[in-house]
Write a protein that holds these residues in place. Sequence first.
Motif, PDB file in Angstrom:
ATOM      1  N   ALA A  92       0.738  -1.159  -0.111  1.00 58.59           N
ATOM      2  CA  ALA A  92      -0.022   0.162   0.134  1.00 58.59           C
ATOM      3  C   ALA A  92       0.896   1.109  -0.081  1.00 58.59           C
ATOM      4  CB  ALA A  92      -1.051  -0.022   1.132  1.00 58.59           C
ATOM      5  N   THR A  93       2.190   1.327   0.865  1.00 59.23           N
ATOM      6  CA  THR A  93       2.694   2.418   0.756  1.00 59.23           C
ATOM      7  C   THR A  93       3.594   2.828  -0.447  1.00 59.23           C
ATOM      8  OG1 THR A  93       2.853   2.253   3.182  1.00 59.23           O
ATOM      9  CG2 THR A  93       4.445   3.568   2.284  1.00 59.23           C
ATOM     10  N   ALA A  94       4.145   1.570  -0.910  1.00 56.89           N
ATOM     11  CA  ALA A  94       4.587   1.629  -2.475  1.00 56.89           C
ATOM     12  C   ALA A  94       3.811   2.071  -3.524  1.00 56.89           C
ATOM     13  CB  ALA A  94       5.255   0.214  -2.642  1.00 56.89           C
ATOM     14  N   ASP A  95       2.594   1.818  -3.263  1.00 53.51           N
ATOM     15  CA  ASP A  95       1.566   2.436  -4.161  1.00 53.51           C
ATOM     16  C   ASP A  95       1.043   3.885  -4.101  1.00 53.51           C
ATOM     17  OD1 ASP A  95      -0.532   1.655  -6.146  1.00 53.51           O
ATOM     18  OD2 ASP A  95      -2.002   1.751  -4.636  1.00 53.51           O
ATOM     19  N   LEU A  96       1.734   4.514  -3.244  1.00 51.35           N
ATOM     20  CA  LEU A  96       1.520   5.989  -3.139  1.00 51.35           C
ATOM     21  C   LEU A  96       2.085   6.619  -4.265  1.00 51.35           C
ATOM     22  CD1 LEU A  96       2.304   6.642   0.631  1.00 51.35           C
ATOM     23  CD2 LEU A  96      -0.117   6.695  -0.550  1.00 51.35           C
ATOM     24  N   ALA A  97       1.402   7.798  -4.643  1.00 52.43           N
ATOM     25  CA  ALA A  97       1.910   8.571  -5.695  1.00 52.43           C
ATOM     26  C   ALA A  97       3.213   9.657  -5.345  1.00 52.43           C
ATOM     27  CB  ALA A  97       0.850   9.352  -6.451  1.00 52.43           C
ATOM     28  N   VAL A  98       3.242   9.593  -4.048  1.00 50.44           N
ATOM     29  CA  VAL A  98       4.273  10.408  -3.283  1.00 50.44           C
ATOM     30  C   VAL A  98       5.211   9.643  -2.525  1.00 50.44           C
ATOM     31  CG1 VAL A  98       3.041  12.561  -3.485  1.00 50.44           C
ATOM     32  CG2 VAL A  98       2.917  11.042  -1.414  1.00 50.44           C
ATOM     33  N   THR A  99       6.418   9.983  -2.329  1.00 46.78           N
ATOM     34  CA  THR A  99       7.213   9.060  -1.292  1.00 46.78           C
ATOM     35  C   THR A  99       7.047   9.773   0.249  1.00 46.78           C
ATOM     36  OG1 THR A  99       8.931   8.972  -2.988  1.00 46.78           O
ATOM     37  CG2 THR A  99       9.750   8.586  -0.633  1.00 46.78           C
ATOM     38  N   PRO A 100       6.742   9.030   0.978  1.00 45.81           N
ATOM     39  CA  PRO A 100       6.474   9.369   2.279  1.00 45.81           C
ATOM     40  C   PRO A 100       7.528   9.704   3.086  1.00 45.81           C
ATOM     41  CG  PRO A 100       6.258   7.127   2.423  1.00 45.81           C
ATOM     42  CD  PRO A 100       6.236   7.215   0.832  1.00 45.81           C
ATOM     43  N   ASP A 101       7.710  10.728   4.025  1.00 40.73           N
ATOM     44  CA  ASP A 101       8.812  11.195   4.810  1.00 40.73           C
ATOM     45  C   ASP A 101       8.701  10.160   6.022  1.00 40.73           C
ATOM     46  OD1 ASP A 101       9.689  13.551   3.157  1.00 40.73           O
ATOM     47  OD2 ASP A 101       7.925  14.297   3.918  1.00 40.73           O
ATOM     48  N   ILE A 102       7.547   9.885   6.728  1.00 42.10           N
ATOM     49  CA  ILE A 102       7.436   9.084   7.509  1.00 42.10           C
ATOM     50  C   ILE A 102       6.019   8.294   7.334  1.00 42.10           C
ATOM     51  CG2 ILE A 102       6.385  10.515   9.197  1.00 42.10           C
ATOM     52  CD1 ILE A 102       7.973   9.033  11.432  1.00 42.10           C
ATOM     53  N   VAL A 103       5.970   7.048   7.960  1.00 44.52           N
ATOM     54  CA  VAL A 103       5.008   6.098   7.754  1.00 44.52           C
ATOM     55  C   VAL A 103       4.566   5.873   9.254  1.00 44.52           C
ATOM     56  CG1 VAL A 103       3.969   3.902   6.888  1.00 44.52           C
ATOM     57  CG2 VAL A 103       5.795   5.263   5.670  1.00 44.52           C
ATOM     58  N   LEU A 104       3.364   6.103   9.705  1.00 42.29           N
ATOM     59  CA  LEU A 104       2.744   5.828  10.966  1.00 42.29           C
ATOM     60  C   LEU A 104       2.034   4.549  10.719  1.00 42.29           C
ATOM     61  CD1 LEU A 104       1.657   9.493  11.902  1.00 42.29           C
ATOM     62  CD2 LEU A 104       3.870   8.298  12.075  1.00 42.29           C
ATOM     63  N   ILE A 105       2.120   3.640  11.449  1.00 42.07           N
ATOM     64  CA  ILE A 105       1.599   2.184  11.369  1.00 42.07           C
ATOM     65  C   ILE A 105       0.604   2.022  12.509  1.00 42.07           C
ATOM     66  CG2 ILE A 105       1.854  -0.108  11.229  1.00 42.07           C
ATOM     67  CD1 ILE A 105       4.625   0.546   9.957  1.00 42.07           C
ATOM     68  N   ASP A 106      -0.631   1.491  12.426  1.00 46.41           N
ATOM     69  CA  ASP A 106      -1.458   1.092  13.389  1.00 46.41           C
ATOM     70  C   ASP A 106      -0.785  -0.069  13.907  1.00 46.41           C
ATOM     71  OD1 ASP A 106      -3.388   1.422  15.213  1.00 46.41           O
ATOM     72  OD2 ASP A 106      -4.500  -0.291  13.842  1.00 46.41           O
ATOM     73  N   GLY A 107      -0.803  -0.320  15.296  1.00 46.57           N
ATOM     74  CA  GLY A 107      -0.301  -1.393  15.987  1.00 46.57           C
ATOM     75  C   GLY A 107       1.183  -1.428  16.485  1.00 46.57           C
ATOM     76  N   ASN A 108       1.702  -2.411  16.853  1.00 48.38           N
ATOM     77  CA  ASN A 108       3.081  -2.483  17.546  1.00 48.38           C
ATOM     78  C   ASN A 108       4.238  -3.054  16.646  1.00 48.38           C
ATOM     79  OD1 ASN A 108       2.112  -4.972  17.565  1.00 48.38           O
ATOM     80  ND2 ASN A 108       2.528  -5.240  19.836  1.00 48.38           N
ATOM     81  N   HIS A 109       3.829  -3.350  15.279  1.00 48.86           N
ATOM     82  CA  HIS A 109       4.773  -3.786  14.319  1.00 48.86           C
ATOM     83  C   HIS A 109       5.291  -2.859  13.382  1.00 48.86           C
ATOM     84  CE1 HIS A 109       3.301  -7.582  15.991  1.00 48.86           C
ATOM     85  NE2 HIS A 109       4.656  -8.066  15.957  1.00 48.86           N
ATOM     86  N   THR A 110       6.539  -2.780  13.058  1.00 39.79           N
ATOM     87  CA  THR A 110       6.896  -1.971  11.612  1.00 39.79           C
ATOM     88  C   THR A 110       7.093  -3.022  10.588  1.00 39.79           C
ATOM     89  OG1 THR A 110       9.050  -2.410  12.220  1.00 39.79           O
ATOM     90  CG2 THR A 110       8.255  -0.258  12.980  1.00 39.79           C
ATOM     91  N   ILE A 111       6.931  -2.247   9.265  1.00 42.95           N
ATOM     92  CA  ILE A 111       7.392  -2.917   7.944  1.00 42.95           C
ATOM     93  C   ILE A 111       8.644  -3.514   8.032  1.00 42.95           C
ATOM     94  CG2 ILE A 111       6.930  -2.725   5.376  1.00 42.95           C
ATOM     95  CD1 ILE A 111       5.012  -0.422   5.907  1.00 42.95           C
ATOM     96  N   PRO A 112       8.744  -4.803   7.694  1.00 44.46           N
ATOM     97  CA  PRO A 112      10.303  -5.435   7.742  1.00 44.46           C
ATOM     98  C   PRO A 112      10.920  -4.543   6.448  1.00 44.46           C
ATOM     99  CG  PRO A 112       8.527  -6.991   8.095  1.00 44.46           C
ATOM    100  CD  PRO A 112       7.819  -5.913   7.848  1.00 44.46           C
ATOM    101  N   ASP A 113      12.077  -4.521   6.767  1.00 44.97           N
ATOM    102  CA  ASP A 113      12.916  -3.840   5.649  1.00 44.97           C
ATOM    103  C   ASP A 113      12.256  -2.896   4.995  1.00 44.97           C
ATOM    104  OD1 ASP A 113      14.871  -5.969   6.148  1.00 44.97           O
ATOM    105  OD2 ASP A 113      13.647  -7.295   5.061  1.00 44.97           O
TER     106      ASP A 113
END
Length: 192
Positions: A92-113
């Motif tokens: 989903a984040t790779a599908d954005l038309a812009v490059t995010p400066d930071i990604v806030l994720i719901d929960g207690n895990h981060t996107i691996p790599d």
Amino acid sequence: MYWAQGCLHVAGVDEAGRGCLAGPVVAASVVLPPDLDLPSVRDSKQLSPERRESIALVIRRAAVAIGVGICSPEEIDRLNILWASMEAMRRATADLAVTPDIVLIDGNHTIPDSPWPTRPIVKGDTLSQCIAAASIIAKTVRDRLMRDLDARHPGYGWSHNAGYPTAEHYAALERQGPTPHHRQSFKLARSL
């Protein structure tokens, strides 16, 4: 907070369908303008389906960018639901038309790599407007997918239970057996 630190594109990410017996897990990533205030945007689980759909239209009009990522039941069975959810969030984040400066994720895990800086936020869909917006987009996209699957596989009630483990869904599994859209790694029988 992040905009004050110079971040232009703050992406909120959330998923829908993690606890279902059938269908994909769907994630959305949403970047909103920094000065936008949408008081009706909150955790998708607190909204009726009709309200979610109307708010999703507002989000789609107002958002800087929206990305959607999907992991199939086969991927869920192979990866497990947690890592399939993380992969859907990455897509989903790779599908954005812009490059995010930071990604806030719901929960207690981060996107691996992750190629983007990420920050997990427990109960993020109640604390961050962009995560709540992602929650609504993910849920409305997934609900539409499940309504389409319901038309092809009637009897499971997916148009209204979205593949969650309801009594109706279990009864249909006992009567009709699983479809290719059921997650084989999940307990599909009530007796289990």
